[in-house]
Design an enzyme around this catalytic site. Structure first.
Site, PDB file in Angstrom:
ATOM      1  N   LYS A 155       0.849  -1.201   0.000  1.00  0.00           N
ATOM      2  CA  LYS A 155       0.000   0.000   0.000  1.00  0.00           C
ATOM      3  C   LYS A 155       0.880   1.244   0.000  1.00  0.00           C
ATOM      4  O   LYS A 155       2.081   1.167   0.273  1.00  0.00           O
ATOM      5  CB  LYS A 155      -0.922  -0.029   1.217  1.00  0.00           C
ATOM      6  CG  LYS A 155      -0.186  -0.106   2.543  1.00  0.00           C
ATOM      7  CD  LYS A 155      -1.103  -0.531   3.688  1.00  0.00           C
ATOM      8  CE  LYS A 155      -0.328  -0.561   4.996  1.00  0.00           C
ATOM      9  NZ  LYS A 155      -1.115  -1.186   6.086  1.00  0.00           N
ATOM     10  N   TYR A 191      14.842  30.325   8.514  1.00  0.00           N
ATOM     11  CA  TYR A 191      13.645  31.058   8.960  1.00  0.00           C
ATOM     12  C   TYR A 191      13.616  31.158  10.474  1.00  0.00           C
ATOM     13  O   TYR A 191      13.872  30.174  11.169  1.00  0.00           O
ATOM     14  CB  TYR A 191      12.383  30.309   8.524  1.00  0.00           C
ATOM     15  CG  TYR A 191      12.079  30.390   7.056  1.00  0.00           C
ATOM     16  CD1 TYR A 191      11.865  31.611   6.433  1.00  0.00           C
ATOM     17  CD2 TYR A 191      11.965  29.225   6.304  1.00  0.00           C
ATOM     18  CE1 TYR A 191      11.546  31.666   5.082  1.00  0.00           C
ATOM     19  CE2 TYR A 191      11.653  29.274   4.956  1.00  0.00           C
ATOM     20  CZ  TYR A 191      11.441  30.500   4.351  1.00  0.00           C
ATOM     21  OH  TYR A 191      11.136  30.549   3.027  1.00  0.00           O
TER      22      TYR A 191
HETATM   23  C1  LIG Z   1      -0.346  -2.179   6.678  1.00  0.00           C
HETATM   24  C2  LIG Z   1      -0.953  -3.471   6.977  1.00  0.00           C
HETATM   25  C3  LIG Z   1      -0.163  -4.627   7.102  1.00  0.00           C
HETATM   26  C4  LIG Z   1       1.356  -4.605   7.071  1.00  0.00           C
HETATM   27  O1  LIG Z   1       1.841  -4.001   8.246  1.00  0.00           O
HETATM   28  P1  LIG Z   1       3.427  -3.907   8.567  1.00  0.00           P
HETATM   29  O2  LIG Z   1       3.432  -3.520   9.995  1.00  0.00           O
HETATM   30  O3  LIG Z   1       3.970  -2.845   7.697  1.00  0.00           O
HETATM   31  O4  LIG Z   1       3.999  -5.231   8.299  1.00  0.00           O
HETATM   32  C5  LIG Z   1      -0.810  -5.828   7.265  1.00  0.00           C
HETATM   33  N1  LIG Z   1      -2.171  -5.886   7.336  1.00  0.00           N
HETATM   34  C6  LIG Z   1      -2.947  -4.795   7.250  1.00  0.00           C
HETATM   35  C7  LIG Z   1      -4.433  -4.931   7.337  1.00  0.00           C
HETATM   36  C8  LIG Z   1      -2.370  -3.552   7.084  1.00  0.00           C
HETATM   37  O5  LIG Z   1      -3.150  -2.466   7.003  1.00  0.00           O
END
Ligand SMILES: *Cc1c(COP(=O)(O)O)cnc(C)c1O
Length: 434
Positions: free
Chosen positions: A75, A312
């Protein structure tokens, strides 16, 4: 006409295989061919393959059981690494499936030619179930109304049943169905033969907490969910629950595991204090190799005198004659403003402290203690740096010559997941295959 060269890494133009009912979703990121600035992210694909291999070895093997399948979580543009290149690499390396959060992310991977199963976990489909089915993406459903809506669309397509996963809540209170709805969900699902119950999943709220029992309660609930569905004759082909932390801890592997961050070489478990024992043998987590590094060059260098300020708000004041270098990366690129006067960047393999506030496009560092520094020298913002020449007095004995995502997260009050996903679209990704 566009003044830039056409984005060769991008999806084909609309019209190629778009049907009337299908909309096109097209995220766009800076490409190496489009950039002048030396700031770039390097993505090491052999480290990615290595980490996949390490996680295969780490997942538990029950007596007589098969190893769980690995569905890589890609993702948010594969945690900022570039979903298409990462997915292609993992697919060739034999990954079993891919998880994304959005329908758009799944479409992007299909258009890039990915054929592995793709699970859309975000749970929001709006009016895009048709796009989802057209691209053979598998939805995660968590509500009765979703089951009915998807079944209706499948019926109207006249093309056989489709796979879906159901998500149950075991303590996260985010998207899965709460226990009070499991019965209703099971009855609805058994009344809709248009859907194949391919998977039952949950997601842990606390897999990365330093306590031994954090998975006990959610695992017991998950088992209850499974029994509720079984009582209706519904047995999913795939059970899955483990993110990276749960996979590394063990005990929740089931048929599929869903690692994200660990594939990118970041240990998700809390740092082990001296005298404490780790939940996961360090032999495993120490094998993970960071996949992304971020690099730039010094574009300006100046001498300041005691009393001179930087940036800044003039938040940093020289107390000695100082050399301050400007690096063309700022908070709009994902170098958090929270690192103002706190973070360090690597120059000549040594740490140079960020001075003044990080601005939108630029950051200043104090290189007084690294006297060999000159204009155009390489700077590392994330990752390691080897430097062949003598280190300056700024390089203290024992310095690692590496800035990790965990360290940046600690310095900026966030988590490594956010450090990686913050590297913005303006930073082009260069892929390395050493
Ligand atoms: C993001 C996510 C994962 C992976 O999580 P990590 O901690 O990055 O391994 C797995 N399952 C779901 C439902 C997620 O949203």
């Amino acid at each position: 006409m566009t003044p830039l060269s056409p984005p060769t890494d991008e999806a084909p133009p609309a019209g190629d295989d778009a049907t009337d009912e299908e909309r096109i979703f097209r995220p766009r990121r800076a490409l190496p061919t489009d950039v002048v600035r030396p700031t770039r992210a390097e993505v090491n694909l052999s480290h990615l393959r290595h980490n996949l291999h390490v996680l295969r070895g780490a997942s538990a093997l029950g007596p007589g059981q098969a190893k769980p399948k690995i569905w890589a979580v890609l993702k948010a543009d594969a945690y900022g690494h570039g979903a298409k290149a990462v997915a292609r690499t993992l697919e060739r390396a034999g990954v079993d499936g891919i998880c994304v959060a959005l329908v758009e992310e799944g479409v992007e991977l299909r258009e890039a030619g990915i054929t592995a199963p793709i699970l859309v976990m975000g749970g929001y489909y709006g009016s895009a179930f048709r796009e989802l089915l057209h691209h053979e993406l598998t939805p995660v459903l968590h509500e009765v109304a979703q089951i009915e809506e998807l079944a209706r669309i499948v019926r109207s397509r006249d093309a056989g049943p489709v796979c879906a996963h159901l998500k149950v809540d075991t303590g996260m209170a985010r998207l899965g169905a709460p226990p009070s709805e499991w019965e209703h969900l099971a009855r609805t699902l058994s009344a809709h033969p248009q859907l194949i119950f391919e998977g039952l999943m949950t997601h842990f709220a606390n897999a990365d907490l330093a306590r031994a029992d954090v998975l006990d309660e959610p695992l017991a609930l998950f088992e209850r969910a499974r029994e509720t569905f079984r009582a209706h004759g519904l047995v999913p082909r795939l059970l899955h629950a483990a993110n990276s932390a749960a996979l590394l801890r063990g005990g929740a592997d089931f048929d599929v595991v869903r690692p994200g961050i660990a594939l990118f070489g970041v240990d998700p478990l809390p740092a082990v204090a001296p005298g404490e024992t780790a939940f996961v043998p360090v032999e495993i987590t120490a094998k993970l190799r960071p996949v992304m590094s971020v690099h730039s060059k010094i574009v300006a260098l100046r001498e300041l005198f005691p009393g001179d300020h930087v940036g800044y708000g003039s938040t940093w004041t020289a107390v000695r004659t100082s050399r301050v270098a400007t690096v063309p990366m700022g908070y709009a690129d994902g170098l958090s403003r929270a690192l103002s006067n706190r973070g360090t960047l690597l120059v000549h393999g040594a740490r140079a402290p960020i001075v003044g506030v990080v601005s939108m496009d630029m950051t200043m560092i104090d290189v007084t203690d690294i006297p060999q520094v000159s204009l155009g020298d390489d700077v590392v913002l994330l990752g390691s740096q080897k430097w062949p020449t003598e280190r300056g007095p700024g390089a203290q004995a024992g310095e690692s010559g590496a800035v990790t995502a965990r360290e940046i997260a600690a310095a900026s009050g966030t988590i490594p997941w956010e450090v990686l996903t913050n590297i913005s679209r303006r930073v082009p990704r260069f892929y390395r295959e050493p």
